[in-house]
Motif scaffolding. Structure first.
Motif, PDB file in Angstrom:
ATOM      1  N   LEU A   1       0.852  -1.210   0.133  1.00 51.93           N
ATOM      2  CA  LEU A   1       0.040  -0.111   0.076  1.00 51.93           C
ATOM      3  C   LEU A   1       0.827   1.219   0.074  1.00 51.93           C
ATOM      4  N   GLU A   2       1.967   1.367   0.814  1.00 52.16           N
ATOM      5  CA  GLU A   2       2.728   2.224   0.701  1.00 52.16           C
ATOM      6  C   GLU A   2       3.367   2.760  -0.838  1.00 52.16           C
ATOM      7  N   ILE A   3       3.743   1.423  -1.768  1.00 55.83           N
ATOM      8  CA  ILE A   3       4.034   1.736  -2.938  1.00 55.83           C
ATOM      9  C   ILE A   3       2.721   2.266  -3.706  1.00 55.83           C
ATOM     10  N   TYR A   4       1.599   1.687  -3.735  1.00 58.84           N
ATOM     11  CA  TYR A   4       0.358   2.142  -4.541  1.00 58.84           C
ATOM     12  C   TYR A   4       0.053   3.769  -4.031  1.00 58.84           C
ATOM     13  N   ASN A   5       0.373   4.069  -2.844  1.00 57.31           N
ATOM     14  CA  ASN A   5      -0.065   5.413  -2.428  1.00 57.31           C
ATOM     15  C   ASN A   5       0.855   6.405  -3.107  1.00 57.31           C
ATOM     16  N   ARG A   6       2.019   6.092  -3.641  1.00 60.75           N
ATOM     17  CA  ARG A   6       2.952   7.014  -4.188  1.00 60.75           C
ATOM     18  C   ARG A   6       2.461   7.473  -5.558  1.00 60.75           C
ATOM     19  N   TYR A   7       1.374   7.031  -6.295  1.00 62.18           N
ATOM     20  CA  TYR A   7       1.158   7.143  -7.712  1.00 62.18           C
ATOM     21  C   TYR A   7      -0.363   7.397  -7.683  1.00 62.18           C
ATOM     22  N   PRO A   8      -0.890   8.430  -8.716  1.00 62.78           N
ATOM     23  CA  PRO A   8      -1.870   8.902  -8.947  1.00 62.78           C
ATOM     24  C   PRO A   8      -3.051   7.670  -9.458  1.00 62.78           C
ATOM     25  N   VAL A   9      -3.151   6.535  -8.455  1.00 62.86           N
ATOM     26  CA  VAL A   9      -4.086   5.512  -8.972  1.00 62.86           C
ATOM     27  C   VAL A   9      -5.419   5.980  -8.845  1.00 62.86           C
ATOM     28  N   GLU A  10      -6.161   5.657 -10.087  1.00 65.88           N
ATOM     29  CA  GLU A  10      -7.655   6.253 -10.419  1.00 65.88           C
ATOM     30  C   GLU A  10      -8.688   5.456  -9.218  1.00 65.88           C
ATOM     31  N   GLU A  11      -8.258   4.175  -8.892  1.00 68.80           N
ATOM     32  CA  GLU A  11      -9.054   3.426  -7.933  1.00 68.80           C
ATOM     33  C   GLU A  11      -8.430   2.262  -7.470  1.00 68.80           C
ATOM     34  N   LEU A  12      -8.392   1.987  -6.172  1.00 74.22           N
ATOM     35  CA  LEU A  12      -7.702   0.723  -5.797  1.00 74.22           C
ATOM     36  C   LEU A  12      -8.992  -0.406  -5.620  1.00 74.22           C
ATOM     37  N   ILE A  13      -8.898  -1.378  -6.296  1.00 74.73           N
ATOM     38  CA  ILE A  13      -9.888  -2.465  -6.197  1.00 74.73           C
ATOM     39  C   ILE A  13      -9.368  -3.479  -5.294  1.00 74.73           C
ATOM     40  N   VAL A  14      -9.794  -3.816  -4.122  1.00 71.47           N
ATOM     41  CA  VAL A  14      -9.076  -4.603  -3.255  1.00 71.47           C
ATOM     42  C   VAL A  14      -9.741  -5.940  -2.716  1.00 71.47           C
ATOM     43  N   HIS A  15      -9.384  -6.886  -3.212  1.00 66.45           N
ATOM     44  CA  HIS A  15      -9.915  -8.143  -2.894  1.00 66.45           C
ATOM     45  C   HIS A  15      -8.971  -8.807  -1.603  1.00 66.45           C
ATOM     46  N   PRO A  16      -9.691  -8.848  -0.460  1.00 65.51           N
ATOM     47  CA  PRO A  16      -8.904  -8.958   0.779  1.00 65.51           C
ATOM     48  C   PRO A  16      -8.502 -10.386   1.316  1.00 65.51           C
ATOM     49  N   ARG A  17      -7.722 -11.100   0.368  1.00 63.08           N
ATOM     50  CA  ARG A  17      -7.336 -12.173   0.369  1.00 63.08           C
ATOM     51  C   ARG A  17      -5.739 -12.145  -0.017  1.00 63.08           C
ATOM     52  N   VAL A  18      -4.959 -13.085   0.093  1.00 63.47           N
ATOM     53  CA  VAL A  18      -3.671 -13.425  -0.318  1.00 63.47           C
ATOM     54  C   VAL A  18      -3.746 -14.541  -1.226  1.00 63.47           C
ATOM     55  N   GLN A  19      -2.806 -14.409  -2.133  1.00 60.72           N
ATOM     56  CA  GLN A  19      -2.662 -15.541  -3.419  1.00 60.72           C
ATOM     57  C   GLN A  19      -2.987 -16.850  -2.972  1.00 60.72           C
ATOM     58  N   LYS A  20      -2.256 -17.392  -1.846  1.00 64.10           N
ATOM     59  CA  LYS A  20      -2.289 -18.714  -1.577  1.00 64.10           C
ATOM     60  C   LYS A  20      -3.640 -19.096  -1.105  1.00 64.10           C
ATOM     61  N   ASP A  21      -4.605 -17.974  -0.539  1.00 62.78           N
ATOM     62  CA  ASP A  21      -6.045 -18.635  -0.207  1.00 62.78           C
ATOM     63  C   ASP A  21      -7.018 -18.578  -1.331  1.00 62.78           C
ATOM     64  N   PHE A  22      -6.594 -18.337  -2.571  1.00 61.75           N
ATOM     65  CA  PHE A  22      -7.216 -18.597  -3.771  1.00 61.75           C
ATOM     66  C   PHE A  22      -8.658 -17.892  -3.379  1.00 61.75           C
ATOM     67  N   TYR A  23      -9.844 -18.794  -3.256  1.00 59.52           N
ATOM     68  CA  TYR A  23     -11.240 -18.092  -3.026  1.00 59.52           C
ATOM     69  C   TYR A  23     -11.676 -18.787  -1.610  1.00 59.52           C
ATOM     70  N   LYS A  24     -10.778 -19.668  -0.834  1.00 63.46           N
ATOM     71  CA  LYS A  24     -10.914 -20.023   0.376  1.00 63.46           C
ATOM     72  C   LYS A  24     -10.872 -19.103   1.422  1.00 63.46           C
ATOM     73  N   ASN A  25     -11.223 -19.413   2.577  1.00 61.02           N
ATOM     74  CA  ASN A  25     -11.145 -18.773   3.816  1.00 61.02           C
ATOM     75  C   ASN A  25     -12.072 -17.352   3.790  1.00 61.02           C
TER      76      ASN A  25
ATOM     77  N   GLU B   1     -10.270  -7.127   8.479  1.00 61.63           N
ATOM     78  CA  GLU B   1      -9.433  -6.443   9.699  1.00 61.63           C
ATOM     79  C   GLU B   1      -8.301  -5.586   8.677  1.00 61.63           C
ATOM     80  N   MET B   2      -7.876  -6.335   7.622  1.00 59.25           N
ATOM     81  CA  MET B   2      -6.664  -5.649   6.863  1.00 59.25           C
ATOM     82  C   MET B   2      -7.520  -4.638   5.883  1.00 59.25           C
ATOM     83  N   PHE B   3      -8.698  -5.042   5.436  1.00 61.44           N
ATOM     84  CA  PHE B   3      -9.317  -4.124   4.649  1.00 61.44           C
ATOM     85  C   PHE B   3      -9.763  -2.926   5.393  1.00 61.44           C
ATOM     86  N   ALA B   4     -10.038  -2.974   6.714  1.00 56.20           N
ATOM     87  CA  ALA B   4     -10.227  -1.524   7.564  1.00 56.20           C
ATOM     88  C   ALA B   4      -9.023  -0.821   7.435  1.00 56.20           C
ATOM     89  N   TYR B   5      -7.878  -1.309   7.224  1.00 52.25           N
ATOM     90  CA  TYR B   5      -6.528  -0.686   7.464  1.00 52.25           C
ATOM     91  C   TYR B   5      -6.542   0.010   6.273  1.00 52.25           C
TER      92      TYR B   5
END
Length: 312
Positions: free
Chosen positions: A152-176, A181-185
């Protein structure tokens, strides 16, 4: 004002699907193409051109999506897309597919923050010079959600039009469960406007997310719309009575089916496309397992049509 987007799903949310959906159900504010992988030595394939031709997307706000870890190739593709009139492009940093991740693309790119930063620096400079806006679709990281503090520190450096966040990590795939909590951050610390994406399957779930994250005004849905194309109408409180809903669903299916047949792709491929949709849509018909089985086993169009008529 809340906005709603249709997520890109490879092989499913094609221009054929987008047009049928847009005609029969509550329209989305934005539609996203399944991702393009840039090729440095050639232009778009015939299939890719069909996805982005303006005449195939009339009346839709369409955002082409690119998946790349090579800035020069990415910018070449952005330049070509601009020639078709597109002024907003989405970068895919979220795809969890192992074949994608093994090449350091999609959510696999998140494991290399320094390279990601250099890539974004070059892409935003080049796209800015072209007058093209860049949005990003991302996961939280590759292995651990805490990776997103740095990302997020990296994304915040740039004029991103919109940040679309899927709050899982890659290894989750679509499980869990999505990591709320992280999305609130993210809601509190993202410079770009944030869009929520992930597991919106019911109106109640969407409204709960909206209540929990009042600063977020955009919501992307993918699998939830495939399971229930009426979902957005239900979220907005615009759903009609059951008979009218059934008529909409029937009209949507008929248009999708006939438009795929009109492509001349052959009966076998048409059946494959429609059965792929029913893998999701069938979940909206509890108690109709026998009819769903007929749809899945149909090897001829007439048998498929009879099974669908029985279902709808």
């Amino acid at each position: 004002m809340r906005r709603y987007y249709l997520a890109p799903l490879e092989g499913i949310t094609t221009y054929i699907f987008r047009n049928a959906y847009h005609r029969h159900f509550a329209p989305m504010d934005k539609y996203f193409t399944p991702f393009f992988v840039p090729h440095s030595k050639r232009g778009f394939s015939a299939k890719e051109k069909r996805e982005i031709l303006p005449e195939n997307n009339e009346g839709l706000y369409l955002v082409p999506q690119i998946m790349s870890n090579h800035a020069e190739d990415c910018l070449n593709t952005i330049r070509k897309l601009k020639e078709y009139g597109y002024k907003e492009i989405n970068l895919n940093m979220g795809c969890p597919s192992k074949t994608v991740v093994s090449k350091g693309r999609g959510s696999g790119f998140l494991a290399f923050p320094e390279e990601l930063d250099r890539f974004l620096d070059a892409v935003f400079e080049g796209a800015g010079n072209m007058g093209v806006r860049i949005s990003i679709k991302t996961r939280l990281g590759k292995d651990e959600p805490e990776e997103f503090y740095r990302i997020l520190e990296i994304y915040n450096r740039y004029p991103v039009e919109e940040l679309i966040v899927h709050p899982r990590v890659q290894k989750d795939f679509y499980k869990n469960e999505p990591n709320f909590e992280m999305f609130a951050y993210v809601q509190e610390n993202s410079n770009p406007p944030v869009c929520y994406n992930g597991d919106i399957f019911t109106p109640e779930k969407c409204k709960k997310i909206q209540q929990d994250f009042p600063k977020v005004n955009a919501f992307m849905m993918g699998r939830g719309i495939l399971r229930n194309p009426l979902l957005l109408e239900q979220i907005k409180g615009e759903a009609e009575e059951k008979k009218a809903q059934a008529a909409k669903l029937g009209g949507f299916h008929s248009q999708l089916y006939e438009d795929y047949r009109a492509l001349g792709m052959g009966d076998k491929n048409v059946l494959f496309k429609m059965k792929e949709l029913w893998c999701y849509l069938g979940q909206a018909f509890p108690g109709y397992e026998k009819t769903l089985k007929k749809i899945r086993k149909a090897e001829r169009l007439d048998r498929y049509e009879a099974a669908v008529e029985e279902m709808l």
